[in-house]
Motif scaffolding. Sequence first.
Motif, PDB file in Angstrom:
ATOM      1  N   ARG A  40     107.408 116.534  64.674  1.00 45.99           N
ATOM      2  CA  ARG A  40     105.965 117.042  64.130  1.00 45.99           C
ATOM      3  C   ARG A  40     105.951 118.478  63.893  1.00 45.99           C
ATOM      4  O   ARG A  40     106.005 119.198  64.860  1.00 45.99           O
ATOM      5  CB  ARG A  40     105.048 116.495  65.154  1.00 45.99           C
ATOM      6  CG  ARG A  40     103.696 116.652  64.546  1.00 45.99           C
ATOM      7  CD  ARG A  40     102.507 116.186  65.692  1.00 45.99           C
ATOM      8  NE  ARG A  40     101.348 116.585  65.251  1.00 45.99           N
ATOM      9  CZ  ARG A  40     100.051 116.521  65.968  1.00 45.99           C
ATOM     10  NH1 ARG A  40     100.537 116.404  67.129  1.00 45.99           N
ATOM     11  NH2 ARG A  40      98.991 117.265  65.622  1.00 45.99           N
ATOM     12  N   ASP A  41     105.818 118.873  62.909  1.00 39.42           N
ATOM     13  CA  ASP A  41     105.617 120.448  62.356  1.00 39.42           C
ATOM     14  C   ASP A  41     104.229 120.890  62.939  1.00 39.42           C
ATOM     15  O   ASP A  41     103.288 120.120  62.861  1.00 39.42           O
ATOM     16  CB  ASP A  41     105.790 120.587  60.994  1.00 39.42           C
ATOM     17  CG  ASP A  41     107.012 120.283  60.381  1.00 39.42           C
ATOM     18  OD1 ASP A  41     108.110 120.529  61.167  1.00 39.42           O
ATOM     19  OD2 ASP A  41     107.128 120.111  59.143  1.00 39.42           O
ATOM     20  N   GLU A  42     104.527 122.112  63.259  1.00 42.23           N
ATOM     21  CA  GLU A  42     103.090 122.776  63.521  1.00 42.23           C
ATOM     22  C   GLU A  42     102.430 123.134  62.492  1.00 42.23           C
ATOM     23  O   GLU A  42     103.146 123.910  61.665  1.00 42.23           O
ATOM     24  CB  GLU A  42     103.264 123.851  64.644  1.00 42.23           C
ATOM     25  CG  GLU A  42     102.288 124.735  65.116  1.00 42.23           C
ATOM     26  CD  GLU A  42     101.106 123.978  65.665  1.00 42.23           C
ATOM     27  OE1 GLU A  42     100.001 123.670  64.783  1.00 42.23           O
ATOM     28  OE2 GLU A  42     101.264 123.450  66.707  1.00 42.23           O
ATOM     29  N   GLN A  48     107.775 128.768  59.188  1.00 42.37           N
ATOM     30  CA  GLN A  48     108.123 127.571  58.962  1.00 42.37           C
ATOM     31  C   GLN A  48     109.335 126.788  59.886  1.00 42.37           C
ATOM     32  O   GLN A  48     110.172 127.538  60.546  1.00 42.37           O
ATOM     33  CB  GLN A  48     109.071 127.540  57.396  1.00 42.37           C
ATOM     34  CG  GLN A  48     108.180 127.968  56.157  1.00 42.37           C
ATOM     35  CD  GLN A  48     107.380 126.439  55.930  1.00 42.37           C
ATOM     36  OE1 GLN A  48     107.627 125.529  56.454  1.00 42.37           O
ATOM     37  NE2 GLN A  48     106.438 126.768  55.048  1.00 42.37           N
ATOM     38  N   GLY A  49     108.944 125.578  60.010  1.00 40.88           N
ATOM     39  CA  GLY A  49     109.902 124.801  60.849  1.00 40.88           C
ATOM     40  C   GLY A  49     109.317 124.877  62.385  1.00 40.88           C
ATOM     41  O   GLY A  49     110.215 124.258  63.380  1.00 40.88           O
ATOM     42  N   ASP A  50     108.338 125.453  62.722  1.00 42.53           N
ATOM     43  CA  ASP A  50     107.714 125.526  64.051  1.00 42.53           C
ATOM     44  C   ASP A  50     107.215 123.865  64.156  1.00 42.53           C
ATOM     45  O   ASP A  50     106.863 123.182  63.431  1.00 42.53           O
ATOM     46  CB  ASP A  50     106.474 126.322  64.098  1.00 42.53           C
ATOM     47  CG  ASP A  50     106.726 127.976  64.496  1.00 42.53           C
ATOM     48  OD1 ASP A  50     108.064 128.077  64.691  1.00 42.53           O
ATOM     49  OD2 ASP A  50     105.708 128.684  64.316  1.00 42.53           O
ATOM     50  N   LYS A  51     107.594 123.493  65.431  1.00 42.38           N
ATOM     51  CA  LYS A  51     107.287 122.421  66.120  1.00 42.38           C
ATOM     52  C   LYS A  51     106.105 122.419  66.849  1.00 42.38           C
ATOM     53  O   LYS A  51     105.849 123.170  67.596  1.00 42.38           O
ATOM     54  CB  LYS A  51     108.476 121.535  66.638  1.00 42.38           C
ATOM     55  CG  LYS A  51     109.681 121.578  66.069  1.00 42.38           C
ATOM     56  CD  LYS A  51     109.288 120.737  64.748  1.00 42.38           C
ATOM     57  CE  LYS A  51     110.595 120.641  63.690  1.00 42.38           C
ATOM     58  NZ  LYS A  51     110.569 120.023  62.504  1.00 42.38           N
ATOM     59  N   ARG A  52     105.355 121.025  66.926  1.00 37.83           N
ATOM     60  CA  ARG A  52     104.128 120.853  67.659  1.00 37.83           C
ATOM     61  C   ARG A  52     104.546 121.087  69.332  1.00 37.83           C
ATOM     62  O   ARG A  52     105.352 120.398  69.489  1.00 37.83           O
ATOM     63  CB  ARG A  52     103.449 119.930  67.503  1.00 37.83           C
ATOM     64  CG  ARG A  52     102.109 119.576  68.319  1.00 37.83           C
ATOM     65  CD  ARG A  52     101.044 120.569  67.536  1.00 37.83           C
ATOM     66  NE  ARG A  52      99.658 120.105  68.301  1.00 37.83           N
ATOM     67  CZ  ARG A  52      98.955 121.147  68.324  1.00 37.83           C
ATOM     68  NH1 ARG A  52      99.087 122.515  68.083  1.00 37.83           N
ATOM     69  NH2 ARG A  52      97.620 120.769  68.889  1.00 37.83           N
ATOM     70  N   GLU A  53     103.853 121.956  69.836  1.00 44.31           N
ATOM     71  CA  GLU A  53     103.916 122.095  71.571  1.00 44.31           C
ATOM     72  C   GLU A  53     102.620 121.889  72.439  1.00 44.31           C
ATOM     73  O   GLU A  53     101.795 121.930  71.581  1.00 44.31           O
ATOM     74  CB  GLU A  53     104.445 123.547  71.605  1.00 44.31           C
ATOM     75  CG  GLU A  53     105.862 123.994  71.184  1.00 44.31           C
ATOM     76  CD  GLU A  53     106.113 125.190  71.183  1.00 44.31           C
ATOM     77  OE1 GLU A  53     106.821 125.649  72.129  1.00 44.31           O
ATOM     78  OE2 GLU A  53     105.727 126.107  70.291  1.00 44.31           O
ATOM     79  N   LEU A  54     102.923 121.495  73.445  1.00 42.52           N
ATOM     80  CA  LEU A  54     101.806 121.170  74.324  1.00 42.52           C
ATOM     81  C   LEU A  54     102.133 121.760  75.593  1.00 42.52           C
ATOM     82  O   LEU A  54     103.250 121.803  76.182  1.00 42.52           O
ATOM     83  CB  LEU A  54     101.594 119.604  74.267  1.00 42.52           C
ATOM     84  CG  LEU A  54     101.286 118.971  73.265  1.00 42.52           C
ATOM     85  CD1 LEU A  54     101.098 117.310  73.398  1.00 42.52           C
ATOM     86  CD2 LEU A  54      99.760 119.339  72.608  1.00 42.52           C
TER      87      LEU A  54
END
Length: 174
Positions: A40-42, A48-54
């Motif tokens: 999942r992209d943020e 560009q290319g950052d992914k969703r983090e929690l």
Amino acid sequence: MAVTAASIYLTNLLPAFSMPDPTGKYAIGTISQHLTDEARDETLTAEQGDKRELMVNVWYPVDFDKAKSNPKESYPSELGEAISLVFGVPKQLFSHVTTIPTHAVQGAELSTAESSYPVLLFSPGVRSTRFQSMTAVEELVSHGYIVVGIDHPYTSAKVSLPDGRTAFYQVGPE
């Protein structure tokens, strides 16, 4: 400067409160985890290319005799900063929350009194934090629930990631 001085003075004048003792038969353990969804992209970063983090905390039942050897956690600085961001007041007014101990102990062993425990997800509202309702979380855990609290970067007031990055609330598309 005057607000900072007043905050320091009032913090020393008015001692930090303590949380009520949970009423259940379990002590409380906790772990903190950083999760990344590589699929999942943020959408709220410029990169560009950052992914969703929690960032997640899991609070879980622990036997009292196994919790005694671990020190109790205090509220993290994010809570005071989240309060200041939500209400638009200087964060120094809430810096004392880091001195308030919770009843949770880091990394204690899960109680084996039950073969399984029900799991509740706690996803706080916009500009909130997973630490905001600790009294309710601790009460639930003390009665045998596992509670998973989630901070969503750019939706929560402030999320501190393990690599030192900080994600503050951003108004999303309407």
